[in-house]
Write an enzyme that holds these catalytic residues in place. Structure first.
Site: not given
Length: 370
Positions: A147, A264
């Site tokens: 998306e 991260d």
């Protein structure tokens, strides 16, 4: 004299003509290769759109590239709907195979999407939905379709803190890729450029399994890579055998359970979309950092050391997840892990910092052992 000059001019002109022809030929070859690659991607997108009942490709707009992938914004004739609006797609493509480039990122985004929408809470992260990933049918490249989000700058940090906490609290599930409630992940990955093994622990894992996972596949792995005898001896003789003492408060009702972590999370991959906080890029291909680990690990170390979160973020986060009683005792353990990883990546003074954290850890364990 005129004849000589004319002959020389003719010779120079001929050379220039040959150079121009060679240069044009080279450019044409490059254009042909680019067109062939583009044609392959267009064919794959067209086939995917039709098989998904989305109709034909209406627009396919280049949106930049990196050293390892190219990006496109794609619109289809009959798109799926989200909040009453037709979905636009963001496509990443590469000449490398999907397992090398996009598998880890796709699995990570799917897990994060599932965990962020599990309870329907308003305190949720806006995560792009993955629609497809795989190799080209001819095996000469791969692509990932997700998306498209209109990303903006970093939003309200308190809302972000609450949304991240909600994701950490989401129970492991089949939709998130962890039907057995284990620590680990579906693929191995890297943290930065450092390899990171992610074997699944046994089903319905708890505190003991987390201790063993972290001991063997996180800090133990980093110590092996660092090859520093002082740190290794300190760990093997004085810390690892007594590691369980740091987790004595996390049993029974407070038993550690697997939490989905971005892994991260730093300021460069935080933003907002549709008025909601968003985190993204759990990536570098199979360097996707989405992992089912202990929430308190990353929630402090990675997010405070690298992401630069302030009081508002932590107010939001701690309004959902309170700080564990023994958290500060475990902090040097988790700090040491990231300092060792930075030493393995960059060298330099990070080793001294890691040694300091391990020495601090030994002192805490010595006090607990008395």
């Amino acid at each position: 004299m005129k004849l000589i000059v004319s002959a020389t001019a003719l010779l120079l002109l001929t050379r220039k003509s040959h150079a121009f022809t060679a240069s044009s030929s080279h450019r044409n070859q490059l254009m042909t290769k680019c067109q062939a690659a583009l044609s392959s991607l267009d064919k794959e997108l067209d086939s995917w759109a039709k098989s998904s009942n989305f109709g034909s490709i209406e627009k396919s707009i280049p949106s930049g590239s990196s050293g390892w992938a190219s990006f496109r914004k794609v619109e289809v004739a009959d798109p799926p709907q989200t909040d009453g609006k037709g979905v636009t797609f963001f496509v990443k493509s590469s000449s490398r195979g999907c397992n090398d480039m996009f598998l880890g990122e796709a699995l990570g985004l799917q897990a994060m999407y599932a965990c962020s929408t599990a309870d329907g809470s308003e305190d949720a992260l806006r995560i792009p939905k993955v629609y497809h990933y795989g190799d080209y049918s001819d095996g000469k490249g791969s692509f990932l379709i997700m998306e498209y989000l209109n990303l903006g700058g970093r939003s309200d940090d308190r809302a972000l803190g609450k949304a991240v906490a909600r994701m950490h609290l989401a129970p492991p599930s089949k939709q998130a890729g962890n039907p057995n409630a284990s620590f680990g992940f579906e693929v191995d990955n890297t943290i930065g450029g450092t390899s990171q093994p992610n074997p699944w622990t046994k089903p319905n894992s708890g505190t003991q399994e987390w201790i063993e996972f972290f001991r063997d596949h996180r800090i133990g792995h980093q110590l092996d890579l660092a090859g520093d005898s002082y740190c290794s001896n300190l760990w093997e003789k004085d810390i690892a055998p007594r590691l369980h003492l740091l987790f004595e408060d996390l049993h029974g009702e407070k038993e550690i359970k697997p939490s989905l972590l971005h892994g991260d999370l730093w300021s460069g991959n935080i933003g907002s979309a549709d008025g909601m906080p968003s985190i993204f890029d759990p990536e570098y291909s199979t360097e996707a950092q989405m992992l089912f680990l202990h929430g308190s690990w990353t929630c402090h170390i990675k997010m405070s050391w690298c992401a630069g979160f302030g009081n508002q973020f932590w107010e939001g986060y701690r309004s959902i997840i309170s700080q564990d009683e023994g958290f500060l005792d475990r902090k040097p353990l988790y700090d040491a892990y990231h300092q060792l990883n930075h030493y393995n990546l960059f060298g330099g003074g990070y080793l001294g910092s890691a040694r300091g954290h391990l020495e601090n850890l030994k002192k805490k364990l010595d006090a607990k052992s008395k």
